[in-house]
Design a protein around this motif. Structure first.
Motif, short mmCIF file in Angstrom:
data_model
loop_
_atom_site.label_atom_id
_atom_site.label_comp_id
_atom_site.label_asym_id
_atom_site.label_seq_id
_atom_site.Cartn_x
_atom_site.Cartn_y
_atom_site.Cartn_z
N ILE A 44 0.84 -1.20 0.00
CA ILE A 44 0.00 0.00 0.00
C ILE A 44 0.87 1.26 0.00
O ILE A 44 0.61 2.21 -0.71
CB ILE A 44 -0.96 0.00 1.21
CG1 ILE A 44 -1.94 -1.19 1.14
CG2 ILE A 44 -1.72 1.31 1.30
CD1 ILE A 44 -2.84 -1.21 -0.07
N THR A 49 -0.73 7.34 -3.75
CA THR A 49 -2.07 7.48 -3.19
C THR A 49 -2.73 6.12 -3.22
O THR A 49 -2.36 5.25 -4.01
CB THR A 49 -2.94 8.47 -3.99
OG1 THR A 49 -3.05 8.00 -5.33
CG2 THR A 49 -2.35 9.87 -3.96
N VAL A 50 -3.71 5.94 -2.37
CA VAL A 50 -4.43 4.68 -2.32
C VAL A 50 -5.51 4.72 -3.41
O VAL A 50 -6.36 5.61 -3.39
CB VAL A 50 -5.08 4.47 -0.93
CG1 VAL A 50 -5.83 3.15 -0.89
CG2 VAL A 50 -4.03 4.52 0.16
N ARG A 52 -8.89 4.08 -5.45
CA ARG A 52 -10.26 3.99 -4.95
C ARG A 52 -10.66 2.56 -4.56
O ARG A 52 -11.28 2.35 -3.55
CB ARG A 52 -11.24 4.54 -5.96
CG ARG A 52 -11.20 6.02 -6.08
CD ARG A 52 -12.46 6.54 -6.77
NE ARG A 52 -12.35 7.96 -7.04
CZ ARG A 52 -12.59 8.91 -6.14
NH1 ARG A 52 -12.96 8.57 -4.93
NH2 ARG A 52 -12.48 10.17 -6.47
N GLU A 54 -8.85 0.23 -3.43
CA GLU A 54 -8.11 -0.25 -2.27
C GLU A 54 -8.48 0.49 -0.98
O GLU A 54 -8.15 0.04 0.11
CB GLU A 54 -6.61 -0.11 -2.50
CG GLU A 54 -6.07 -1.01 -3.59
CD GLU A 54 -6.03 -2.46 -3.15
OE1 GLU A 54 -5.58 -2.74 -2.02
OE2 GLU A 54 -6.45 -3.32 -3.93
N ARG A 55 -9.13 1.63 -1.09
CA ARG A 55 -9.42 2.45 0.10
C ARG A 55 -10.24 1.69 1.12
O ARG A 55 -9.96 1.74 2.31
CB ARG A 55 -10.14 3.74 -0.30
CG ARG A 55 -9.22 4.72 -0.94
CD ARG A 55 -9.90 6.02 -1.28
NE ARG A 55 -8.99 6.84 -2.07
CZ ARG A 55 -9.35 7.84 -2.80
NH1 ARG A 55 -10.62 8.22 -2.85
NH2 ARG A 55 -8.47 8.51 -3.49
N GLU A 56 -11.25 0.97 0.66
CA GLU A 56 -12.10 0.21 1.59
C GLU A 56 -11.28 -0.88 2.28
O GLU A 56 -11.42 -1.10 3.48
CB GLU A 56 -13.29 -0.40 0.84
CG GLU A 56 -14.29 -1.03 1.79
CD GLU A 56 -15.52 -1.51 1.05
OE1 GLU A 56 -15.92 -2.66 1.32
OE2 GLU A 56 -16.07 -0.75 0.22
N VAL A 58 -8.05 -0.85 2.88
CA VAL A 58 -7.15 -0.21 3.84
C VAL A 58 -7.93 0.25 5.07
O VAL A 58 -7.49 0.06 6.21
CB VAL A 58 -6.40 0.98 3.18
CG1 VAL A 58 -5.64 1.79 4.21
CG2 VAL A 58 -5.46 0.47 2.10
N THR A 59 -9.10 0.84 4.86
CA THR A 59 -9.93 1.29 5.98
C THR A 59 -10.32 0.11 6.86
O THR A 59 -10.26 0.19 8.09
CB THR A 59 -11.20 2.01 5.45
OG1 THR A 59 -10.80 3.14 4.67
CG2 THR A 59 -12.09 2.46 6.59
N PRO A 108 -5.75 11.12 4.74
CA PRO A 108 -6.93 11.42 3.94
C PRO A 108 -6.53 12.26 2.73
O PRO A 108 -5.57 13.01 2.79
CB PRO A 108 -7.82 12.21 4.89
CG PRO A 108 -6.90 12.77 5.92
CD PRO A 108 -5.74 11.81 6.02
N ALA A 109 -7.28 12.13 1.68
CA ALA A 109 -7.00 12.91 0.48
C ALA A 109 -7.39 14.37 0.70
O ALA A 109 -6.88 15.26 0.06
CB ALA A 109 -7.77 12.34 -0.71
#
Length: 151
Positions: A44, A49-50, A52, A54-56, A58-59, A108-109
């Protein structure tokens, strides 16, 4: 384990800078699932940047790591452990903290959210410093203001 040893171990996991020089564990069991934590974090972090998609993921990973950290801390606080077992828990918790720090640095972005998070962290460090400098380190002692004039 003696109570004073337990307190020392608990203090170690809450210490500012506890993760400095600590490596992220290769593998860890989180919520009963074995995770290649180090490779996940490096995969990661390699991206700027992460994405879209992969964001879920990572969260969800951060949420599970926080939950696992809390459960391990509670075991340290409440469990009948030997000092060696307590040491192992502390090392695992600090490793989780290191992984969380690395994932949080992706941030966060939204620059406004990032600025707020930084300001909150700065205030927390400042208040911690003031409590220590004024001799109010113990949670029992509070700020000292509430007890003044009341008897």
């Amino acid at each position: 384990m003696q109570e004073f040893e337990r307190k020392q171990l608990l203090e170690r996991i809450e210490r500012e800078g506890a993760t400095v020089g600590v490596t992220i564990p290769d593998e860890i069991t989180v919520q009963g699932e074995r995770i290649d934590l180090q490779s996940f974090v490096f995969e990661i972090k390699r991206r700027e940047t992460v994405p879209r998609g992969e964001r879920e993921r990572v969260t969800e990973a951060k949420k599970n790591l926080r939950r696992e950290r809390l459960q391990r801390k509670q075991r340290l606080e409440d469990g009948e452990l030997s000092y060696a077992e307590g040491e192992e828990l502390v090392e695992a918790i600090i490793g989780i903290d290191r992984a969380l720090n690395a994932l949080e640095q992706l941030g966060p972005a939204n620059l406004e959210d990032e600025a707020k998070a930084q300001e909150t962290a700065d205030k927390k460090r400042w208040m911690s410093f003031l409590r220590k400098a004024l001799g109010h380190e113990d949670a029992d002692s509070g700020t000292g203001r509430a007890s003044r004039g009341r008897r």
